[in-house]
Design an enzyme around this catalytic site. Structure first.
Site, short mmCIF file in Angstrom:
data_model
loop_
_atom_site.label_atom_id
_atom_site.label_comp_id
_atom_site.label_asym_id
_atom_site.label_seq_id
_atom_site.Cartn_x
_atom_site.Cartn_y
_atom_site.Cartn_z
N SER A 255 -7.42 -6.25 9.08
CA SER A 255 -7.22 -7.59 8.54
C SER A 255 -5.78 -7.71 8.09
O SER A 255 -5.01 -6.75 8.17
CB SER A 255 -8.16 -7.82 7.35
OG SER A 255 -7.68 -7.08 6.24
N LYS A 256 -5.45 -8.89 7.58
CA LYS A 256 -4.07 -9.17 7.16
C LYS A 256 -3.56 -8.14 6.16
O LYS A 256 -2.37 -7.88 6.08
CB LYS A 256 -4.01 -10.55 6.51
CG LYS A 256 -3.99 -11.67 7.50
CD LYS A 256 -3.29 -12.88 6.88
CE LYS A 256 -3.30 -14.05 7.83
NZ LYS A 256 -4.40 -14.98 7.60
N ARG A 257 -4.48 -7.57 5.38
CA ARG A 257 -4.07 -6.57 4.38
C ARG A 257 -3.32 -5.41 5.03
O ARG A 257 -2.51 -4.75 4.42
CB ARG A 257 -5.30 -5.97 3.68
CG ARG A 257 -5.94 -6.86 2.65
CD ARG A 257 -7.13 -6.14 2.04
NE ARG A 257 -8.14 -5.81 3.05
CZ ARG A 257 -8.53 -4.59 3.35
NH1 ARG A 257 -7.99 -3.55 2.74
NH2 ARG A 257 -9.47 -4.38 4.27
N HIS A 258 -3.66 -5.13 6.29
CA HIS A 258 -3.06 -3.97 6.95
C HIS A 258 -1.69 -4.27 7.55
O HIS A 258 -0.95 -3.36 7.88
CB HIS A 258 -3.98 -3.47 8.07
CG HIS A 258 -5.32 -3.02 7.56
ND1 HIS A 258 -6.47 -3.74 7.72
CD2 HIS A 258 -5.66 -1.91 6.87
CE1 HIS A 258 -7.47 -3.10 7.16
NE2 HIS A 258 -7.01 -1.98 6.64
#
Ligand code: GLU
Length: 496
Positions: A255-258
């Protein structure tokens, strides 16, 4: 029988956002399979969710597909015999299919609101979203009339058989089986008359002659419903293949967190389409054997096989993507390098054909020569302006540590001053100096002070380029020309 059918695969994105890594990988595997087998690759936009679908997202998905170079044989802007390829333009088609199932009783009307379903689940001590309890399965004509009298509109649910199981042989996972008593009757047509994704996808895949549904494993739980719908409609069931999840470094779904997840972000990060395609192909697939992971598109097509798609989740590794990208950059032809570089330089506001020193006569000669000096160090488009900026501007990036180490003492500054003097004195004033002439001046200056050439070359390199590593120093001097060489040496010599 179905083995001999024409291979027709599709990518069917819902236009609710950008083209992400997961969708791009799904599109790619379908595309590779079609190109490998001589089949057809179809693009269908699944925009029946009117609230979440946007034209911007459709445009972004098409842009992403085009950037990746995944051309489609049928679909938006390509036409085809099975259109329209936007689900929102196919509502009559779904209505006809639903009518057929209403007639046979396979679809039944359900008047429950989702609040009512959830409240009943909670009252039974279950999770609110535990699923539908088949409440309206056997409504009488009177009950239906009462609901209608209350002004309620029904949704239409597909009746699941009470016994047995629904299963398929997944191309990637092998046999998947769901006992029918664990499946609830899902909605095919919503209260607003629109089909659900699950129903529309069946109708479209059938009418578009799809032979293989290759998609993300988040759809595994939808497949039993879809198989039941095919059976209720009396249609052949396509083959299914569910691709493994893509995980981030922490083994959670990417996800965007990565980091970057949308294809457009990767293009802005200087990733080449061929490198992206190469890396995406390795997310769940490998050609087997040991060795290289760097493949041209044509090699991928040649090597691709669904049999070698792995069912284990695939980890997304940004470093590996960058490594593969660097390998693709290194393999580019000079012409391709130039085409990628010119806009990056122009974005910086730099003149790609500066007046200072243009050894070649055609207008792009200077940048071409600059790129030649990079050789195998042409490995990142993002770092490129920093790497070669000193060829185009006097305001180039300085490696602070290198400046401190090589220019931060009087001895080094003194040598640079002497080199500047020698260049002014010994090089021709009215014509460009050659590499050899610069080399002679450098060596003569070192000899005159009983120094090694390296004692002057290292500080000179930092003064002229801002870096400790660059192309051959005499090549740099030749390309930027005597006036700039002298000015930069003096600037460094005079620095406190
Ligand atoms: N529209 C679905 C999605 O974007 C496609 C599902 C499918 O491929 O069957 O997830």
């Amino acid at each position: 029988m179905s083995d001999q059918k024409e291979i027709r695969v599709r990518f069917a994105p819902s236009p609710t956002g950008f083209l992400h890594v997961g969708g791009a990988r799904t599109a790619l595997f379908n595309w590779l399979y079609a190109r490998k087998t001589g089949g057809k690759f179809i693009l269908r936009i699944e925009d029946t969710d009117q609230e979440r679908s946007t034209d911007e997202a459709t445009a972004a998905i098409l842009r992403g597909m085009e950037w990746l170079g995944l051309d489609w044989d049928e679909g938006p802007n390509a036409g085809g015999d099975c259109g329209p390829y936007f689900q929102s333009e196919r509502l009559d088609i779904y209505r006809d299919a639903a009518d057929k199932l209403r007639d046979t009783g396979a679809l039944y009307p359900c008047y429950c609101t989702s609040d009512e379903i959830q409240a009943r689940n909670v009252a039974k001590g279950e999770e609110a979203f535990a699923g539908y309890d088949n409440h309206c399965r056997e409504l009488t004509a009177e009950q239906i009339a009462t609901f209608e009298g209350e002004g309620r509109k029904p949704s239409w649910r597909l009746r699941t058989p009470d016994e047995g199981s629904t299963f398929w042989y997944d191309i990637i996972y092998d046999k998947r089986e769901f006992p029918n008593d664990a499946l609830t009757d899902r909605v095919a047509i919503k209260q607003d008359g629109f089909p659900t994704y699950n129903f529309a996808v069946v109708v479209d895949d059938h009418l578009m002659g799809i032979s293989h549904c290759l998609r993300g494993d988040d759809h595994v739980s939808n497949t039993p419903f879809q198989i039941l719908a095919y059976q209720a409609l009396g249609w052949d069931i396509p083959k299914f293949g569910h691709m493994p999840m893509i995980l981030g470094a922490d083994r959670k779904r990417l996800s965007k967190r990565h980091g970057a997840t949308s294809v457009e972000e990767f293009s802005k990060m200087g990733i080449l389409p061929d490198a992206m395609v190469n890396y995406l192909a390795l997310l769940g697939w490998s050609p087997g054997g040991s060795g290289d992971d760097v493949f041209a598109r044509t090699e991928l097509i040649k090597k691709f096989s669904l049999k070698k798609v792995n069912s284990a989740p695939a980890g997304f590794d940004y470093d590996k993507l960058n490594h593969i990208n660097a390998q693709h950059l290194k393999r580019l032809e000079p012409k391709q390098r130039l085409a990628l570089t010119l806009p990056l330089l122009q974005e910086q506001g730099w003149d790609v054909d500066p007046e200072w020193r243009v050894p070649a006569s055609n207008t792009q000669g200077y940048t071409k020569l600059v790129l030649k000096t990079l050789g195998g160090r042409f490995s990142s488009l993002l770092r490129l302006p920093e790497q070669i900026g000193f060829f185009f501007t006097d305001d180039y990036a300085l490696d602070e540590a290198a400046v401190a180490e090589h220019l931060g003492n009087d001895a080094a500054r003194d040598r640079l001053g002497r080199l500047a003097d020698a260049c002014e004195r010994d090089l021709p004033a009215d014509e460009p100096a050659t590499k050899e002439a610069f080399e002679d001046v450098m060596r003569a200056t070192a000899d005159a002070s009983a120094l090694e050439a390296g004692d002057i070359i290292h500080p000179a390199r930092v003064a002229l380029t801002g870096q400790t590593r660059s192309a051959g120093i005499f090549e740099v001097m030749w390309l930027i020309g005597t006036p700039r060489v002298v000015a930069r040496l003096r600037r460094a010599a005079g620095a406190e």
